[in-house]
Design a protein around this motif. Structure first.
Motif, PDB file in Angstrom:
ATOM      1  N   THR A  75      64.667  47.588  13.661  1.00 31.14           N
ATOM      2  CA  THR A  75      64.681  46.834  12.404  1.00 31.14           C
ATOM      3  C   THR A  75      66.047  46.214  12.149  1.00 31.14           C
ATOM      4  OG1 THR A  75      62.991  48.276  11.451  1.00 31.14           O
ATOM      5  CG2 THR A  75      64.319  46.978   9.917  1.00 31.14           C
ATOM      6  N   LYS A  78      66.966  43.214  14.356  1.00 32.53           N
ATOM      7  CA  LYS A  78      66.269  41.958  14.097  1.00 32.53           C
ATOM      8  C   LYS A  78      66.812  41.250  12.857  1.00 32.53           C
ATOM      9  CE  LYS A  78      62.020  43.352  16.457  1.00 32.53           C
ATOM     10  NZ  LYS A  78      60.581  43.709  16.335  1.00 32.53           N
ATOM     11  N   GLN A  79      67.832  41.849  12.235  1.00 33.53           N
ATOM     12  CA  GLN A  79      68.449  41.224  11.073  1.00 33.53           C
ATOM     13  C   GLN A  79      69.432  40.140  11.514  1.00 33.53           C
ATOM     14  OE1 GLN A  79      67.479  42.121   7.909  1.00 33.53           O
ATOM     15  NE2 GLN A  79      66.012  43.430   9.005  1.00 33.53           N
ATOM     16  N   SER A 332      60.067  56.329  14.256  1.00 36.96           N
ATOM     17  CA  SER A 332      59.530  55.422  15.258  1.00 36.96           C
ATOM     18  C   SER A 332      59.343  56.192  16.555  1.00 36.96           C
ATOM     19  CB  SER A 332      60.482  54.249  15.475  1.00 36.96           C
ATOM     20  OG  SER A 332      61.664  54.704  16.108  1.00 36.96           O
TER      21      SER A 332
END
Length: 477
Positions: A75, A78-79, A332
């Motif tokens: 996460t 992907k920023q 995850s």
């Protein structure tokens, strides 16, 4: 003297000098101006314990992300962030536009200004001997040199040779207390020359054998820092000389076998799913006998990737006593090595193991391969489980490069996720025999690579920090 008063002292003395380096109000708003000015030796001495200054030396997230030591979740990767750009080795991204925080860069110059104030003003106090004042000036010069080292090795190209370094744009040097006048951007060599001058001054003055708190450089600190800058400027005879002198002042090593045995129950407990709390602090930090000088950063401790953990050898306590494999961390399917030894970031300081490694590398470059391995063994014997430890020896066909690669591995594992791998990669990337292209897979599953020539090895100045000095130009993009 408490932190609030320290900041009050700083603000009242700065004469608005930091205005050209940052939006000064973010510091001035902390405390009211004019409450107290430094008038005693103790006032000036207290500057070296200022939490803000100590924690603004070498902010590491960007650089340990670039070397892919630090674990980051999918996460986060992907920023649209500097960390994601660096981790994914995205050379097409505009890092300058993404660099919004001025704290690491301006914090370094805030520290430098404070050291300049000590150097220029402590001589005026009436309640200390000349020897005490000269000693404090020597300590401030060591810390100023350390701060310039991190600035030039983060925001400027690496040192290649004297001629190239002399013509390569680097950072601003300021040795005075008036920072209002814009100054030209010095060359890489000029920065190294300034560091060398400060450190030789400190050697000639002398540093105390003992200090009343760990943030103050003690005997050996100037020698150790000289060894570091000579290594990074490829002056290997001088690097060896000063590493040896530093070890004559302090050659002690922490006993990681004892640390392991004293905390065996925690270390060998069952791994946990997901994130878990750091469990213990062995005390190998501020008061470590290895320290020449201790310095903190604003960064927190970091978990490391499974790939990075695999670079440790079996039985290496630097992995076993610090990290624990967490399956399916962060909710995850990703595995990660979670840090459970709470180590408050000793990376920016300087410790005895580095001196052994510098001597080892210099021996290797002289062709003295077993002597180089002997230096590594002096540290390794304190870092491995006795059942797994075996001394390194020269084997048939072993080359100078093989031994230097072993030195690099030891430096990287000793200073895991503390910026050393980034610093070493930069300097070795200037040598044809030792430069490396890193390869991997980005967060989207695509192949990625980081070449020695990549501009990502230089971090950008915060745009807001250079707007008021039109003489400064970015060294990267």
């Amino acid at each position: 003297m408490n932190t609030k008063l320290l900041k009050t002292i700083y603000v009242s003395l700065a004469f608005g000098a930091f205005l050209t380096l940052s939006a000064c109000e973010e510091y001035l708003d902390i405390v009211p101006k004019g409450q107290k000015s430094p008038t005693t030796f103790a006032d000036y001495e207290a500057f070296l314990a200022d939490d803000y200054i100590q924690m603004s030396v070498f902010d590491m997230p960007e650089v340990i992300t670039l070397t892919n030591e630090r674990f980051m979740s999918n996460t986060a990767l992907k920023q649209n962030s500097i960390d994601a750009i660096n981790y994914n080795w995205n050379e097409s991204a505009d890092r300058v536009a993404m660099t919004s925080s001025t704290l690491p860069y301006n914090g370094n110059y805030k520290g430098i200004e404070t050291f300049n104030i000590i150097i220029e003003k402590v001589g005026e106090v009436k309640d200390a001997t000349d020897e005490q004042k000269q000693e404090l000036i020597a300590q401030a010069k060591v810390l100023r040199a350390m701060t310039y080292f991190f600035l030039v090795n983060k925001y400027a190209p690496a040192y290649t040779d004297d001629a190239t370094a002399a013509s390569t744009r680097a950072i601003v040097i300021n040795t005075g207390i008036n920072m209002e006048d814009p100054l030209p951007q010095a060359s890489v060599k000029e920065v190294y020359d300034q560091m060398e001058k400060d450190l030789l001054d400190a050697v000639n003055t002398g540093l105390p054998k003992d200090v009343n708190f760990g943030y103050k450089p003690k005997a050996g600190a100037a020698h150790a820092m000289l060894a570091r800058i000579y290594l990074f400027s490829k002056k290997y005879d001088e690097a060896f000389k000063y590493a040896d002198l530093a070890l004559k002042e302090n050659s002690q090593l922490d006993d990681w076998i004892k640390i392991y045995n004293d905390n065996l129950a925690t270390i060998t407990s069952e791994p946990m799913l997901g994130a878990f709390v750091m469990a213990y602090t062995p005390g190998v930090t501020l008061h470590s006998r290895e320290n020449y000088v201790y310095r903190q950063t604003l960064s927190t401790n970091y978990d490391i990737t499974v790939d990075r953990a695999a670079k440790f050898e079996t039985g290496d306590i630097r992995l076993l006593a610090k990290y624990k494999l967490a399956k399916e961390a962060y909710g995850s399917t990703v595995d990660v090595y979670k840090l459970f030894f709470r180590d408050p970031n000793p990376g920016p300081g300087i410790r005895t193991p580095e001196m052994y490694y510098i001597k080892a590398e210099c021996y290797a470059r002289q062709g003295k391969l077993q002597e180089a391995l002997d230096q590594l063994n002096l540290v390794r014997v304190t870092r491995f489980l006795p059942t797994e430890y075996a001394p390194l020896t020269v084997t048939a066909g072993m080359t100078q490069k093989d031994v230097i690669d072993l030195v690099r591995r030891e430096r990287s594992n000793e200073y895991i996720a503390q910026g050393m791998e980034y610093l070493d990669m930069r300097r070795f990337n200037t040598e044809a025999e030792h430069k490396r292209t890193l390869t991997g897979t980005d967060v989207y599953g695509n192949p990625k690579q980081l070449t020695p020539e990549s501009h990502l090895w230089i971090q950008p100045f915060p745009p807001s920090s250079i707007m008021l000095n039109k003489d400064i130009k970015q060294n990267t993009k």
